[in-house]
Design an enzyme around this catalytic site. Structure first.
Site, PDB file in Angstrom:
ATOM      1  N   HIS A  98       5.826  -6.553  -0.850  1.00 15.16           N
ATOM      2  CA  HIS A  98       4.818  -7.356  -0.150  1.00 15.16           C
ATOM      3  C   HIS A  98       5.398  -8.700   0.278  1.00 15.16           C
ATOM      4  CE1 HIS A  98       1.155  -5.014  -1.152  1.00 15.16           C
ATOM      5  NE2 HIS A  98       1.929  -4.573  -2.119  1.00 15.16           N
ATOM      6  N   CYS A 125       4.355  -1.545   1.675  1.00 19.85           N
ATOM      7  CA  CYS A 125       3.959  -0.826   0.461  1.00 19.85           C
ATOM      8  C   CYS A 125       3.135   0.443   0.746  1.00 19.85           C
ATOM      9  CB  CYS A 125       3.267  -1.788  -0.490  1.00 19.85           C
ATOM     10  SG  CYS A 125       3.580  -1.343  -2.183  1.00 19.85           S
ATOM     11  N   GLU A 128       3.921 -10.777   2.291  1.00 20.48           N
ATOM     12  CA  GLU A 128       2.795 -11.710   2.516  1.00 20.48           C
ATOM     13  C   GLU A 128       2.408 -12.455   1.229  1.00 20.48           C
ATOM     14  OE1 GLU A 128       2.601  -8.527   2.161  1.00 20.48           O
ATOM     15  OE2 GLU A 128       0.869  -8.055   0.926  1.00 20.48           O
TER      16      GLU A 128
HETATM   17  N1  GLN Z   1       0.807   2.117  -5.608  1.00 24.60           N
HETATM   18  C1  GLN Z   1       0.234   2.089  -4.305  1.00 24.60           C
HETATM   19  C2  GLN Z   1       0.238   3.463  -3.675  1.00 24.60           C
HETATM   20  O1  GLN Z   1       0.899   4.303  -4.147  1.00 24.60           O
HETATM   21  C3  GLN Z   1       0.991   1.148  -3.408  1.00 24.60           C
HETATM   22  C4  GLN Z   1       0.928  -0.220  -4.002  1.00 24.60           C
HETATM   23  C5  GLN Z   1       0.812  -1.313  -3.017  1.00 24.60           C
HETATM   24  O2  GLN Z   1       0.492  -1.138  -1.849  1.00 24.60           O
HETATM   25  N2  GLN Z   1       1.033  -2.464  -3.541  1.00 24.60           N
HETATM   26  O3  GLN Z   1      -0.440   3.682  -2.726  1.00 24.60           O
END
Ligand code: GLN
Length: 195
Positions: free
Chosen positions: A169, A76, A171
Site C-alpha cells: 500500500h 494489494c 497510500e
Molecule cells: N488480504 C487481502 C486479500 O487477499 C488483501 C489485503 C489488502 O488489500 N491489504 O484480498
C-alpha cells in the site's frame, strides 16, 4: 478524471492522496461511470468481497474494456483482481496482468510489515516505504511484465505498459510516485486520442 473503484476497502486514502497531488478523482461503482474516467485506481481491501461486488455491479466487462486503452493502478487486493490466476476460487481474475498470485501469502494480520524497497520506474530509482498488509505474493510472471521492485527476491511492484500493480500500500505512507505515474499515463492516453 481519475476514478477510484469504491466497492470496498480503503479507497478514501487514494482519493485523499490524489487530492494532495492536485488531481481530481471520483468514486466509481457503476458501469456507466467508466465513460467519464480516463485512469483507474483499484484499491486494497478483501479481494473476494470486491470480486463479488464487481460481478453484482456488472463491472467485469467495463473494467476489462477500460484496461485495453486506459491506465490502471492496482494495489494489494487490486493486483489480485488484475491477475490471471489466484489461489482462491472466489476471486474471478480479470486477466489484465499475466501473473499468478497467492492471497495472504505472508501469513495473518500480525505478519503484516513495513519495509523500504527500491523502485525503478521510468529510469528513476526511488526508495519507497511500503506497507505490506496481509499481502499477496506473485508466484509466476508471464508475458509483458516488467518488475519494478522486489522484496527478498519476490516481485512486489510490476508494470505492464500503462498499468502498475503493487502487492503493498503506497497510500498508507503518502508515497506518490505511482499515483503520479497513473496521471502521466492518463495524460498520454488523452494526447493520443486527441490526435
Ligand atoms: N488480504 C487481502 C486479500 O487477499 C488483501 C489485503 C489488502 O488489500 N491489504 O484480498
Amino acid at each position: 478524471m481519475i476514478g477510484v473503484l469504491a466497492l470496498q476497502g480503503n479507497f478514501t486514502k487514494h482519493i485523499e492522496l490524489l487530492k494532495r497531488l492536485g488531481i481530481f478523482s471520483t468514486e466509481v461503482r457503476y458501469p456507466d461511470q467508466f465513460n467519464d474516467i480516463d485512469g483507474l485506481v483499484m484499491p486494497g481491501g478483501e479481494s473476494s468481497v470486491i470480486s463479488d461486488l464487481i460481478v453484482r455491479n456488472d463491472l467485469l466487462e467495463p473494467i476489462v474494456e477500460f484496461s485495453r486503452v486506459k491506465p490502471i493502478l492496482a494495489t494489494c487486493a487490486g493486483i489480485i483482481l488484475m491477475s490471471k490466476k489466484t489461489n482462491d476460487s472466489r476471486v474471478i481474475p480479470l486477466n489484465i496482468f499475466d501473473i499468478e498470485i497467492n492471497r495472504n501469502a505472508y501469513g495473518r494480520q500480525i505478519h503484516s510489515f513495513v519495509d523500504t524497497i527500491q523502485v525503478d520506474l521510468n529510469g528513476t530509482t526511488s526508495n519507497v516505504v511500503a506497507s505490506f498488509i496481509r499481502a499477496p505474493k506473485i508466484a509466476k510472471l508471464g508475458n509483458d511484465i516488467e518488475v519494478l521492485a522486489t522484496h527478498n527476491g519476490i516481485p512486489v511492484a510490476i508494470r505492464n505498459d500503462r498499468h502498475i500493480g503493487l502487492t503493498f500500500h503506497p497510500e498508507l505512507n503518502n508515497e506518490t510516485i505511482f499515483h503520479s505515474f497513473l496521471f502521466q499515463m492518463k495524460k498520454k492516453v488523452d494526447t493520443l486520442s486527441a490526435n
